[in-house]
Design a protein around this motif. Structure first.
Motif, PDB file in Angstrom:
ATOM      1  N   LEU A  18       1.007  -1.215  -0.006  1.00 33.58           N
ATOM      2  CA  LEU A  18       0.163   0.049  -0.013  1.00 33.58           C
ATOM      3  C   LEU A  18       0.754   1.249  -0.009  1.00 33.58           C
ATOM      4  CD1 LEU A  18      -2.687  -0.883   2.689  1.00 33.58           C
ATOM      5  CD2 LEU A  18      -3.063  -0.949   0.037  1.00 33.58           C
ATOM      6  N   PRO A  19       0.329   2.258  -0.607  1.00 37.08           N
ATOM      7  CA  PRO A  19       1.181   3.461  -0.855  1.00 37.08           C
ATOM      8  C   PRO A  19       1.288   4.106   0.583  1.00 37.08           C
ATOM      9  CG  PRO A  19      -0.163   3.642  -2.878  1.00 37.08           C
ATOM     10  CD  PRO A  19      -0.600   2.208  -1.500  1.00 37.08           C
ATOM     11  N   THR A  37      -8.834   4.414  -9.974  1.00 30.76           N
ATOM     12  CA  THR A  37      -8.544   3.164 -10.209  1.00 30.76           C
ATOM     13  C   THR A  37      -9.263   2.921 -11.643  1.00 30.76           C
ATOM     14  OG1 THR A  37      -8.727   2.176  -8.218  1.00 30.76           O
ATOM     15  CG2 THR A  37      -9.054   0.688 -10.139  1.00 30.76           C
ATOM     16  N   VAL A  38      -8.364   2.652 -12.949  1.00 29.68           N
ATOM     17  CA  VAL A  38      -8.709   2.533 -14.154  1.00 29.68           C
ATOM     18  C   VAL A  38      -8.551   1.280 -14.473  1.00 29.68           C
ATOM     19  CG1 VAL A  38      -7.910   3.167 -16.359  1.00 29.68           C
ATOM     20  CG2 VAL A  38      -8.039   4.833 -14.781  1.00 29.68           C
ATOM     21  N   ASP A  39      -9.557   0.540 -15.196  1.00 32.96           N
ATOM     22  CA  ASP A  39      -9.581  -0.788 -16.010  1.00 32.96           C
ATOM     23  C   ASP A  39      -9.318  -0.458 -17.439  1.00 32.96           C
ATOM     24  OD1 ASP A  39     -10.358  -2.230 -13.616  1.00 32.96           O
ATOM     25  OD2 ASP A  39     -12.272  -1.601 -14.079  1.00 32.96           O
ATOM     26  N   ALA A  40      -8.132  -0.601 -17.651  1.00 28.15           N
ATOM     27  CA  ALA A  40      -7.657  -0.001 -19.054  1.00 28.15           C
ATOM     28  C   ALA A  40      -7.418  -1.346 -19.966  1.00 28.15           C
ATOM     29  CB  ALA A  40      -6.212   0.372 -18.881  1.00 28.15           C
ATOM     30  N   THR A  41      -7.670  -1.111 -21.380  1.00 22.49           N
ATOM     31  CA  THR A  41      -7.224  -1.895 -22.554  1.00 22.49           C
ATOM     32  C   THR A  41      -6.207  -1.537 -23.082  1.00 22.49           C
ATOM     33  OG1 THR A  41      -8.365  -0.593 -23.940  1.00 22.49           O
ATOM     34  CG2 THR A  41      -9.744  -2.127 -22.987  1.00 22.49           C
ATOM     35  N   PHE A  51      -8.455  16.168  -6.558  1.00 21.65           N
ATOM     36  CA  PHE A  51      -7.686  16.123  -5.195  1.00 21.65           C
ATOM     37  C   PHE A  51      -8.624  16.826  -3.951  1.00 21.65           C
ATOM     38  CE2 PHE A  51      -4.610  16.280  -8.548  1.00 21.65           C
ATOM     39  CZ  PHE A  51      -3.432  15.813  -7.957  1.00 21.65           C
ATOM     40  N   ASN A  52      -8.377  16.092  -2.789  1.00 23.78           N
ATOM     41  CA  ASN A  52      -9.119  16.431  -1.630  1.00 23.78           C
ATOM     42  C   ASN A  52      -8.031  16.693  -0.651  1.00 23.78           C
ATOM     43  OD1 ASN A  52     -11.687  15.863  -2.673  1.00 23.78           O
ATOM     44  ND2 ASN A  52     -11.138  13.563  -2.587  1.00 23.78           N
ATOM     45  N   HIS A  53      -8.411  17.504   0.442  1.00 18.00           N
ATOM     46  CA  HIS A  53      -7.529  17.895   1.326  1.00 18.00           C
ATOM     47  C   HIS A  53      -7.420  16.706   2.546  1.00 18.00           C
ATOM     48  CE1 HIS A  53      -7.405  22.229   0.665  1.00 18.00           C
ATOM     49  NE2 HIS A  53      -8.362  22.230   0.335  1.00 18.00           N
ATOM     50  N   LEU A  54      -6.021  16.788   2.763  1.00 20.43           N
ATOM     51  CA  LEU A  54      -5.674  15.515   3.796  1.00 20.43           C
ATOM     52  C   LEU A  54      -5.516  16.343   5.336  1.00 20.43           C
ATOM     53  CD1 LEU A  54      -3.119  13.399   1.853  1.00 20.43           C
ATOM     54  CD2 LEU A  54      -5.489  12.982   2.297  1.00 20.43           C
ATOM     55  N   LEU A  55      -5.562  17.645   5.272  1.00 14.78           N
ATOM     56  CA  LEU A  55      -5.529  18.085   6.551  1.00 14.78           C
ATOM     57  C   LEU A  55      -6.769  18.841   7.165  1.00 14.78           C
ATOM     58  CD1 LEU A  55      -1.904  19.751   5.739  1.00 14.78           C
ATOM     59  CD2 LEU A  55      -2.209  17.665   7.094  1.00 14.78           C
ATOM     60  N   ASP A 100      -8.931   1.895  -2.977  1.00 16.79           N
ATOM     61  CA  ASP A 100     -10.281   2.546  -3.220  1.00 16.79           C
ATOM     62  C   ASP A 100     -10.127   4.133  -2.808  1.00 16.79           C
ATOM     63  OD1 ASP A 100     -10.113   2.637  -0.402  1.00 16.79           O
ATOM     64  OD2 ASP A 100     -12.139   1.243  -0.403  1.00 16.79           O
ATOM     65  N   GLY A 101      -8.995   4.347  -2.328  1.00 14.74           N
ATOM     66  CA  GLY A 101      -8.732   5.926  -1.835  1.00 14.74           C
ATOM     67  C   GLY A 101      -9.081   5.993  -0.333  1.00 14.74           C
ATOM     68  N   THR A 102      -9.173   5.088   0.392  1.00 15.74           N
ATOM     69  CA  THR A 102      -9.432   5.198   1.889  1.00 15.74           C
ATOM     70  C   THR A 102      -8.000   5.343   2.373  1.00 15.74           C
ATOM     71  OG1 THR A 102     -11.411   3.688   1.934  1.00 15.74           O
ATOM     72  CG2 THR A 102     -10.051   4.054   3.894  1.00 15.74           C
ATOM     73  N   VAL A 103      -8.065   6.780   3.340  1.00 18.10           N
ATOM     74  CA  VAL A 103      -6.747   7.101   3.759  1.00 18.10           C
ATOM     75  C   VAL A 103      -6.508   6.727   5.495  1.00 18.10           C
ATOM     76  CG1 VAL A 103      -5.429   9.235   4.377  1.00 18.10           C
ATOM     77  CG2 VAL A 103      -6.994   8.960   2.053  1.00 18.10           C
ATOM     78  N   GLY A 104      -5.669   5.966   5.689  1.00 16.53           N
ATOM     79  CA  GLY A 104      -5.268   6.036   7.157  1.00 16.53           C
ATOM     80  C   GLY A 104      -4.280   6.821   7.696  1.00 16.53           C
ATOM     81  N   LEU A 105      -4.433   7.330   8.956  1.00 20.44           N
ATOM     82  CA  LEU A 105      -3.491   8.216   9.440  1.00 20.44           C
ATOM     83  C   LEU A 105      -2.878   7.812  10.815  1.00 20.44           C
ATOM     84  CD1 LEU A 105      -2.524  11.178   9.387  1.00 20.44           C
ATOM     85  CD2 LEU A 105      -4.552  11.862  10.508  1.00 20.44           C
ATOM     86  N   THR A 106      -1.797   7.960  11.069  1.00 21.18           N
ATOM     87  CA  THR A 106      -1.136   7.516  12.294  1.00 21.18           C
ATOM     88  C   THR A 106      -0.207   8.895  12.778  1.00 21.18           C
ATOM     89  OG1 THR A 106      -0.915   5.003  11.791  1.00 21.18           O
ATOM     90  CG2 THR A 106       0.444   5.998  13.721  1.00 21.18           C
TER      91      THR A 106
END
Length: 224
Positions: free
Chosen positions: A36-37, A55-59, A70-74, A111-117
């Motif tokens: 995971l990034p 997420t792209v399903d590409a050919t 782009f969404n804020h993380l702070l 799926d774009g869910t962000v975890g924060l520690t």
């Protein structure tokens, strides 16, 4: 990928994209942990941070743009000061918020869910402060604005301190605790505080609205 062409030549399959943006700030390097990034960010520079995922399903010949938002993380916090004594002007000199995490580690799922520690070592739990003179009267005065990491704020967790002068006394110190609330990513929190001639700082409530201008809601507290 042919940069000059809108067509992308990929192997057919599913691709996950991640992008970070900070206006005026340094972009942290992403690494992978458990596939995971992940990255670590420091708010000392006080720059915003945004994340886009897709997420792209590409050919083999995929000719559509990758949809990025782009969404804020702070979170953003602001403080508006008043003097409860309408006859006496207060000159605010310093403002300090104690025990604020300066670094945090983010983990992003497909799926774009962000975890924060949040960091919790002595090197990173530091105050946020502002110096400079602000005149407080019975009218509102915005005296501080900072970015912070999203988190739950408990009762008596984060102390808010000020030093100020009056016409008769210098370097008076007062403190109080931020009201319990939750700082959510992408929201702005406006705290209204009052300095009394005697007694602690009073917080009258928090106004919450999106980072950018938009609808707001008030979290109100009883004023002693």
């Amino acid at each position: 990928i042919d940069i000059a062409s809108p067509t992308k030549y990929w192997t057919t399959g599913t691709y996950d994209f991640f992008s970070l943006y900070s206006e005026g700030g340094d972009i942290p390097a992403m690494t992978r942990k458990n596939n995971l990034p992940t990255f670590t960010y420091d708010i000392e520079s006080q720059h915003e941070l945004r994340l886009a995922t897709a997420t792209v399903d590409a050919t083999n010949t995929y000719d559509e743009a990758v949809p990025f938002q782009f969404n804020h993380l702070l979170s953003k916090i602001k403080f508006q000061g008043f003097s409860t004594d309408a006859k006496q002007e207060v000159t605010l000199k310093t403002i300090t918020i104690s025990s604020v995490a300066h670094t945090a580690t983010y983990t992003i799922t497909a799926d774009g869910t962000v975890g924060l520690t949040l960091s919790d070592d002595d090197a990173d739990i530091q105050p946020l402060g502002t110096t400079g003179e602000f005149s407080l009267t019975a009218e509102a005065n915005l005296v501080m604005e900072k970015v912070v990491f999203p988190q739950i704020i408990g009762e008596n967790q984060i102390e808010f301190k000020v030093t100020y002068d009056t016409s008769s006394e210098e370097n008076i110190e007062k403190s109080g605790y931020l009201p319990a609330t939750t700082w959510s990513a992408g929201n702005s929190y406006l705290y209204k505080f009052y300095i009394q001639p005697s007694g602690p700082i009073i917080f009258s409530g928090v106004t919450v609205k999106p980072w950018e201008a938009g609808e707001s809601s008030d979290i109100l507290f009883d004023v002693p």
